[in-house]
Scaffold this motif. Structure first.
Motif, PDB file in Angstrom:
ATOM      1  N   ALA A 242     -26.083  67.169  34.441  1.00 23.69           N
ATOM      2  CA  ALA A 242     -26.144  66.776  33.029  1.00 23.69           C
ATOM      3  C   ALA A 242     -26.049  68.005  32.130  1.00 23.69           C
TER       4      ALA A 242
ATOM      5  N   GLU B 261     -29.085  56.087  35.333  1.00 26.95           N
ATOM      6  CA  GLU B 261     -30.057  57.182  35.329  1.00 26.95           C
ATOM      7  C   GLU B 261     -29.386  58.484  34.882  1.00 26.95           C
TER       8      GLU B 261
ATOM      9  N   ASP C 207     -32.878  63.966  41.775  1.00 25.69           N
ATOM     10  CA  ASP C 207     -33.296  64.133  40.392  1.00 25.69           C
ATOM     11  C   ASP C 207     -32.902  65.509  39.872  1.00 25.69           C
TER      12      ASP C 207
ATOM     13  N   LYS D  34     -29.965  66.229  36.924  1.00 27.49           N
ATOM     14  CA  LYS D  34     -30.347  66.999  35.734  1.00 27.49           C
ATOM     15  C   LYS D  34     -29.480  68.239  35.595  1.00 27.49           C
ATOM     16  N   LYS D  35     -29.173  68.872  36.718  1.00 27.51           N
ATOM     17  CA  LYS D  35     -28.315  70.062  36.675  1.00 27.51           C
ATOM     18  C   LYS D  35     -26.901  69.691  36.241  1.00 27.51           C
TER      19      LYS D  35
ATOM     20  N   ASP E 144     -30.732  63.551  27.526  1.00 29.93           N
ATOM     21  CA  ASP E 144     -31.882  64.450  27.384  1.00 29.93           C
ATOM     22  C   ASP E 144     -31.528  65.916  27.614  1.00 29.93           C
ATOM     23  N   ALA E 145     -30.371  66.164  28.194  1.00 28.82           N
ATOM     24  CA  ALA E 145     -30.032  67.537  28.574  1.00 28.82           C
ATOM     25  C   ALA E 145     -29.699  68.385  27.346  1.00 28.82           C
TER      26      ALA E 145
ATOM     27  N   ASP F  19     -30.102  61.193  31.784  1.00 26.80           N
ATOM     28  CA  ASP F  19     -30.234  62.637  31.984  1.00 26.80           C
ATOM     29  C   ASP F  19     -29.318  63.407  31.039  1.00 26.80           C
TER      30      ASP F  19
END
Length: 617
Positions: free
Chosen positions: A496, A567, A489, A493-494, A574-575, A571
């Motif tokens: 993204a 997924e 996760d 996120k990183k 939302d980033a 991300d």
């Protein structure tokens, strides 16, 4: 006599040192010759920069060694081998696990003003000479004849892959052929010996074997040596900060020796010494492992093991019975031996084979295993040593094995190794260099981008090379390399944020850089043929092969990859992009991944050539 023998060993070590420098020096000469004699062919070569060994795009030893070198480079900058791809992690767990073996390599790099290729070349030569001296010491003590010790030591130092595979029983004829053809004849362009891989393997095993030599000497003592025993026990435990597999094997060997001395009738002083060593190693080992895991949350550790390819099974590996066979042979020789020191050697080697059998089958108790193949070279090396000791007994007792025969054997081994080094250099010299224009961009970044400034790229080859060839801080992290434990996760996120900050189009990036398993496997098979069989490098394929490459079970199936891709898309939505200042490295091949020119988003072009542009935000 002792001085003459020592001089012979040092002369042989100097010869091995020079021989192991021959290959890189000869490749430098061949590359210079090609540049002078065929300038057009040189310009068309995709690796036409300066000679360099540590290249992420080479799928042999140097892919992983480049990552280790990046961490060694962090020592020169920060004093500790931080994970360069997760610089935000500052805890002990982010750097301490493999740190011990990296500091000597960082010291060599310091001598060459940060040139890791020079440090690696010198490191291989120095450690190779050290292995020669270690083998010579063992074989000379055993046989008391230099004409026996020197040929065996030369063979073990210059053809070490034979010892790595000897106890790895494999019934595939093709694999066996490729292994031993490469070990003896530098078959194809697959860089050998694999044993020379730094630091994991060549240096870590070297440190372990010197500790084992100390443990054997402890077994020979007829009086209590509590302090040396405790120091050796602590040294074995500190292997946790060298490499995890050497640590587990070292602790298992001490454990088996401990029980052997309490079960089998033993000299009281020797029983005391091995008990002191083992009981010291236990708490020190727990402390070292606790310090590693202290700053890493359990979920990150679990997912880290998943990324490494954890296998849940309790089925024993029947093929590991070979270690019990060797242990039985060692016990037989132990029971027949009269000399106390030689008996101690056979006892140690017997216990080591039992220990490696337990290591390779620990999943029977634990219920899981992670990369158990790493134990094979450890047990195979000591199993091969048992055979060499028997061979040295035969050579020492044979009337036909004269000093002249020993000299001829040394000459054959050296000429054979010299021919292999020459052949290997001629097959592979074209592969060892960065693209010239990309190399110029790295040179500019090293001189002009402030230390620890963020440098972003959508190219994984660039991301893996940035911490090695510049002082910038990299943001794009590889998924498959051995790095700081992290959760998937956090990783997605990183990445993204990376794509948003580089203004890359999510769909185009995922389509081109996150391949489905069947496509990735086909591309990797093509790369193996190109690099290992043809000695050619195709840089265009590397990013598609390397991005999101992992042994995680979700990345091996179509459904798993599709789920993870969905997924990742969320991300990316939302980033939020990073706030400046930071730099973006744009390869010409990556321009199609962007949503528009970077100038449109406020980027100022500060460097450019035909292949690379660098923007400041």
């Amino acid at each position: 006599m002792k001085r003459r023998v020592d001089g012979l060993a040092l002369a042989a070590a100097a010869g091995v040192f020079c021989l192991l420098l021959l290959r890189p020096l000869y490749m430098v000469h061949l590359r210079d010759q090609m540049r002078r004699d065929t300038p057009e062919a040189w310009q068309n070569l995709p690796t036409n920069g300066r000679f360099s060994l540590l290249l992420p795009f080479l799928f042999n030893r140097y892919h992983d060694e480049a990552a280790y070198a990046s961490m060694a480079h962090e020592i020169l900058r920060h004093g500790v081998p931080r994970n360069p791809w997760w610089p935000e992690e500052r805890g002990f767990g982010s750097w301490i696990q493999n740190c011990v073996a990296l500091y000597p390599l960082a010291g060599l790099s310091w001598l060459f003003d940060g040139n890791m290729t020079a440090a690696w070349c010198l490191g291989v030569a120095l450690i190779g000479a050290g292995w020669l001296l270690l083998f010579y010491r063992v074989f000379y003590w055993w046989s008391q004849k230099s004409e026996v010790a020197l040929p065996l030591a030369l063979f073990c130092a210059l053809f070490p892959d034979v010892n790595m595979w000897l106890l790895d029983i494999n019934f595939n004829p093709r694999i066996n052929f490729e292994r031993y053809a490469a070990a003896f004849f530098q078959h194809q362009a697959n860089l050998r010996p694999h044993f020379y891989r730094l630091p994991s393997g060549f240096l870590t095993l070297f440190l372990m074997c010197w500790l084992f030599l100390g443990v054997w000497r402890l077994l020979c003592e007829e009086r209590k040596r509590t302090l040396p025993a405790m120091v050796l026990g602590a040294g074995v435990a500190l292997l946790a900060w060298v490499h995890p597999f050497e640590f587990v094997f070292g602790m298992a060997t001490l454990m088996v020796l401990f029980f052997a001395h309490w079960i089998w009738p033993a000299h009281a002083a020797r029983k005391w010494n091995i008990t002191a060593a083992f009981l010291t190693a236990l708490p020190v080992g727990f402390f070292c492992m606790g310090l590693i895991s202290h700053t890493v949350n359990p979920q990150a550790w679990h997912e880290h093991l998943e990324l490494l390819g954890i296998e849940y099974t309790r089925r024993p590996y029947l093929i590991t019975a070979i270690h019990l066979i060797f242990a039985g042979g060692g016990f037989y020789l132990f029971s027949r031996e009269k000399d106390p020191k030689r008996r101690a050697a056979w006892l140690f080697l017997t216990c080591a084979q039992i220990a490696i059998f337990l290591c390779r089958n620990q999943h029977v108790l634990l219920g899981f295993t992670v990369e158990p193949f790493h134990y094979i070279p450890l047990g195979s090396l000591l199993g091969a040593l048992m055979l060499y000791l028997c061979l040295s007994d035969w050579m020492a007792s044979s009337r036909n094995w004269t000093p002249r025969a020993g000299a001829v054997a040394c000459g054959v081994i050296l000429c054979w190794a010299l021919f292999n080094e020459k052949t290997s250099a001629e097959r592979m010299y074209r592969m060892f260099g960065m693209p010239q224009e990309k190399e110029a961009a790295f040179d500019w970044a090293r001189e002009n981008i402030p230390g620890d400034a963020l440098l972003l790229s959508t190219s994984m080859m660039t991301n893996e090379a940035i911490p090695l060839y510049t002082n910038a801080q990299v943001f794009g992290a590889p998924l498959g390399l051995i790095t700081t434990p992290f959760t998937l996760d956090a990783y997605f996120k990183k990445m993204a944020v990376l794509l948003k900050s580089c203004h890359a189009d999510a769909e185009r990036f995922i389509t081109q850089r996150w391949l489905l398993p069947e496509t990735r496997h086909a591309l990797q098979a093509q790369t193996v043929i190109e690099q290992h069989e043809l000695g050619e490098v195709n840089l265009r394929n590397f990013d598609a092969e390397e991005w999101f490459y992992s042994f995680h079970r979700d990345f091996k199936t179509f459904e798993g990859v599709r789920r993870r891709q969905d997924e990742f898309r969320k991300d990316i939505e939302d980033a939020k992009p990073l706030e400046g200042p930071y730099y973006v490295w744009l390869d010409s091949d990556d321009a199609s991944l962007l949503t528009g020119p970077l100038e449109k988003y406020g980027g100022a072009r500060v460097f450019g050539n035909g292949a690379v542009s660098i923007y400041r935000f």
